[in-house]
Design a protein around this motif. Structure first.
Motif, PDB file in Angstrom:
ATOM      1  N   GLU A   1      12.226 -26.253   4.823  1.00  0.00           N
ATOM      2  CA  GLU A   1      12.717 -25.227   3.892  1.00  0.00           C
ATOM      3  C   GLU A   1      12.923 -25.820   2.500  1.00  0.00           C
ATOM      4  OE1 GLU A   1      12.923 -22.102   2.473  1.00  0.00           O
ATOM      5  OE2 GLU A   1      13.249 -21.728   4.618  1.00  0.00           O
ATOM      6  N   THR A   2      12.255 -25.234   1.510  1.00  0.00           N
ATOM      7  CA  THR A   2      12.399 -25.696   0.129  1.00  0.00           C
ATOM      8  C   THR A   2      13.134 -24.686  -0.741  1.00  0.00           C
ATOM      9  OG1 THR A   2      10.218 -24.785  -0.408  1.00  0.00           O
ATOM     10  CG2 THR A   2      10.312 -27.116   0.234  1.00  0.00           C
ATOM     11  N   ASP A   3      13.279 -23.472  -0.260  1.00  0.00           N
ATOM     12  CA  ASP A   3      13.964 -22.422  -1.013  1.00  0.00           C
ATOM     13  C   ASP A   3      15.471 -22.672  -0.938  1.00  0.00           C
ATOM     14  OD1 ASP A   3      15.460 -19.888  -1.340  1.00  0.00           O
ATOM     15  OD2 ASP A   3      13.473 -18.986  -1.565  1.00  0.00           O
ATOM     16  N   LEU A   4      16.093 -22.970  -2.080  1.00  0.00           N
ATOM     17  CA  LEU A   4      17.521 -23.306  -2.087  1.00  0.00           C
ATOM     18  C   LEU A   4      18.375 -22.168  -1.543  1.00  0.00           C
ATOM     19  CD1 LEU A   4      19.826 -25.229  -2.714  1.00  0.00           C
ATOM     20  CD2 LEU A   4      19.832 -24.323  -5.063  1.00  0.00           C
ATOM     21  N   ALA A   5      18.055 -20.938  -1.860  1.00  0.00           N
ATOM     22  CA  ALA A   5      18.850 -19.807  -1.370  1.00  0.00           C
ATOM     23  C   ALA A   5      18.832 -19.762   0.156  1.00  0.00           C
ATOM     24  CB  ALA A   5      18.323 -18.492  -1.944  1.00  0.00           C
ATOM     25  N   LYS A   6      17.686 -20.009   0.754  1.00  0.00           N
ATOM     26  CA  LYS A   6      17.600 -20.006   2.218  1.00  0.00           C
ATOM     27  C   LYS A   6      18.343 -21.210   2.804  1.00  0.00           C
ATOM     28  CE  LYS A   6      13.346 -17.351   2.569  1.00  0.00           C
ATOM     29  NZ  LYS A   6      11.933 -17.336   2.952  1.00  0.00           N
ATOM     30  N   ARG A   7      18.254 -22.355   2.150  1.00  0.00           N
ATOM     31  CA  ARG A   7      18.983 -23.540   2.623  1.00  0.00           C
ATOM     32  C   ARG A   7      20.491 -23.279   2.583  1.00  0.00           C
ATOM     33  NH1 ARG A   7      16.311 -28.337   3.340  1.00  0.00           N
ATOM     34  NH2 ARG A   7      18.205 -29.533   2.883  1.00  0.00           N
ATOM     35  N   LEU A   8      20.934 -22.631   1.520  1.00  0.00           N
ATOM     36  CA  LEU A   8      22.364 -22.321   1.411  1.00  0.00           C
ATOM     37  C   LEU A   8      22.794 -21.334   2.487  1.00  0.00           C
ATOM     38  CD1 LEU A   8      22.783 -22.070  -2.467  1.00  0.00           C
ATOM     39  CD2 LEU A   8      23.395 -23.991  -0.963  1.00  0.00           C
ATOM     40  N   THR A   9      21.938 -20.385   2.797  1.00  0.00           N
ATOM     41  CA  THR A   9      22.243 -19.438   3.873  1.00  0.00           C
ATOM     42  C   THR A   9      22.375 -20.177   5.199  1.00  0.00           C
ATOM     43  OG1 THR A   9      21.166 -17.613   2.727  1.00  0.00           O
ATOM     44  CG2 THR A   9      21.400 -17.407   5.124  1.00  0.00           C
ATOM     45  N   TRP A  10      21.455 -21.100   5.475  1.00  0.00           N
ATOM     46  CA  TRP A  10      21.540 -21.870   6.721  1.00  0.00           C
ATOM     47  C   TRP A  10      22.801 -22.727   6.750  1.00  0.00           C
ATOM     48  CZ3 TRP A  10      19.634 -20.433  10.926  1.00  0.00           C
ATOM     49  CH2 TRP A  10      18.373 -19.857  11.022  1.00  0.00           C
ATOM     50  N   MET A  11      23.154 -23.336   5.627  1.00  0.00           N
ATOM     51  CA  MET A  11      24.362 -24.165   5.604  1.00  0.00           C
ATOM     52  C   MET A  11      25.604 -23.305   5.814  1.00  0.00           C
ATOM     53  SD  MET A  11      23.407 -27.237   5.584  1.00  0.00           S
ATOM     54  CE  MET A  11      25.020 -27.991   5.398  1.00  0.00           C
ATOM     55  N   SER A  12      25.588 -22.083   5.307  1.00  0.00           N
ATOM     56  CA  SER A  12      26.704 -21.160   5.542  1.00  0.00           C
ATOM     57  C   SER A  12      26.805 -20.802   7.020  1.00  0.00           C
ATOM     58  CB  SER A  12      26.551 -19.896   4.701  1.00  0.00           C
ATOM     59  OG  SER A  12      26.687 -20.205   3.339  1.00  0.00           O
ATOM     60  N   LYS A  13      25.682 -20.518   7.633  1.00  0.00           N
ATOM     61  CA  LYS A  13      25.681 -20.193   9.065  1.00  0.00           C
ATOM     62  C   LYS A  13      26.124 -21.399   9.886  1.00  0.00           C
ATOM     63  CE  LYS A  13      22.146 -16.644   8.690  1.00  0.00           C
ATOM     64  NZ  LYS A  13      20.840 -16.150   9.099  1.00  0.00           N
ATOM     65  N   PHE A  14      25.694 -22.575   9.481  1.00  0.00           N
ATOM     66  CA  PHE A  14      26.068 -23.821  10.151  1.00  0.00           C
ATOM     67  C   PHE A  14      27.585 -24.031  10.076  1.00  0.00           C
ATOM     68  CE2 PHE A  14      25.632 -28.679   9.950  1.00  0.00           C
ATOM     69  CZ  PHE A  14      25.303 -28.832  11.287  1.00  0.00           C
ATOM     70  N   GLY A  15      28.167 -23.815   8.902  1.00  0.00           N
ATOM     71  CA  GLY A  15      29.617 -23.934   8.740  1.00  0.00           C
ATOM     72  C   GLY A  15      30.376 -22.878   9.530  1.00  0.00           C
ATOM     73  N   ALA A  16      29.855 -21.657   9.532  1.00  0.00           N
ATOM     74  CA  ALA A  16      30.531 -20.564  10.253  1.00  0.00           C
ATOM     75  C   ALA A  16      30.537 -20.812  11.759  1.00  0.00           C
ATOM     76  CB  ALA A  16      29.868 -19.228   9.925  1.00  0.00           C
ATOM     77  N   VAL A  17      29.445 -21.322  12.302  1.00  0.00           N
ATOM     78  CA  VAL A  17      29.407 -21.556  13.746  1.00  0.00           C
ATOM     79  C   VAL A  17      30.332 -22.724  14.122  1.00  0.00           C
ATOM     80  CG1 VAL A  17      27.403 -23.122  13.975  1.00  0.00           C
ATOM     81  CG2 VAL A  17      27.899 -21.472  15.771  1.00  0.00           C
ATOM     82  N   LEU A  18      30.470 -23.703  13.236  1.00  0.00           N
ATOM     83  CA  LEU A  18      31.415 -24.785  13.535  1.00  0.00           C
ATOM     84  C   LEU A  18      32.854 -24.262  13.476  1.00  0.00           C
ATOM     85  CD1 LEU A  18      31.883 -27.695  14.314  1.00  0.00           C
ATOM     86  CD2 LEU A  18      31.861 -28.287  11.872  1.00  0.00           C
ATOM     87  N   ARG A  19      33.143 -23.387  12.527  1.00  0.00           N
ATOM     88  CA  ARG A  19      34.474 -22.770  12.481  1.00  0.00           C
ATOM     89  C   ARG A  19      34.754 -22.028  13.781  1.00  0.00           C
ATOM     90  NH1 ARG A  19      34.051 -18.978   8.441  1.00  0.00           N
ATOM     91  NH2 ARG A  19      33.553 -17.449  10.025  1.00  0.00           N
ATOM     92  N   TYR A  20      33.758 -21.307  14.280  1.00  0.00           N
ATOM     93  CA  TYR A  20      33.903 -20.572  15.547  1.00  0.00           C
ATOM     94  C   TYR A  20      34.217 -21.537  16.696  1.00  0.00           C
ATOM     95  CZ  TYR A  20      32.791 -17.600  19.518  1.00  0.00           C
ATOM     96  OH  TYR A  20      32.854 -16.915  20.696  1.00  0.00           O
TER      97      TYR A  20
END
Length: 166
Positions: A10-29
């Motif tokens: 993935e080179t699209d920064l917006a998509k990378r940020l979305t994945w990092m947000s999902k990654f953080g949210a699942v760890l919070r869960y």
């Protein structure tokens, strides 16, 4: 497929940020999920880790650390202040997060799952990957979705150094 496969392409920064947000949210869960009573121990998780690390040194295990006895002494001397323990994955990295169709669909490799210090998972989640370090923006997206202040540099180094034994 593992999140690592997606992020390596993935080179699209917006998509990378979305994945990092999902990654953080699942760890919070994960960290907000009550740990089964069978995982609760009378000894703190960090004490158990340091004892296990000493056992590995005494047994002559091949470890990733350059000087395991020195590193263990450093870890014992610089312990971070205790915080409430939670359910932790114990190896929370992109390779252990499965995705499909733009969603996180599973978490694998729960062999290190315990009632422990959530800062360990936080540190491992933002470790540099084979494709390089995460940008500050990506790390910020992860922490924003997780819902906490970033680890201090000392906390991050402590838990990354502890990982050298495991």
């Amino acid at each position: 497929e593992p999140l690592s496969s997606v992020m390596s392409c993935e080179t699209d920064l917006a998509k990378r940020l979305t994945w990092m947000s999902k990654f953080g949210a699942v760890l919070r869960y994960i960290h907000n999920t009550p740990a089964p009573q069978t995982l609760h121990h009378h000894v703190s998780w960090l004490d158990e880790c340091l004892t296990t690390a000493a056992t590995y040194i005494e047994a002559g295990f091949e470890l990733d650390a350059d000087d395991p006895p020195r590193l263990l002494e450093q870890l014992r001397a610089t312990r971070p202040a205790p915080i409430p323990q939670t359910l932790i994955h114990g190896d929370f990295m992109w390779d252990n997060v499965l995705v499909q169709d733009d969603e996180i669909t599973g978490i694998v490799d729960w062999g290190g799952g315990v009632y422990g210090d959530p800062r360990y998972d936080l540190a491992l989640a933002i470790l540099p990957h084979e494709d390089g370090e995460l940008s500050d923006t990506e790390v910020a997206a992860f922490y924003a979705a997780y819902g906490c202040q970033p680890l201090t540099d000392a906390e991050y180094r402590y838990f990354v150094n502890l990982y050298e034994f495991f």
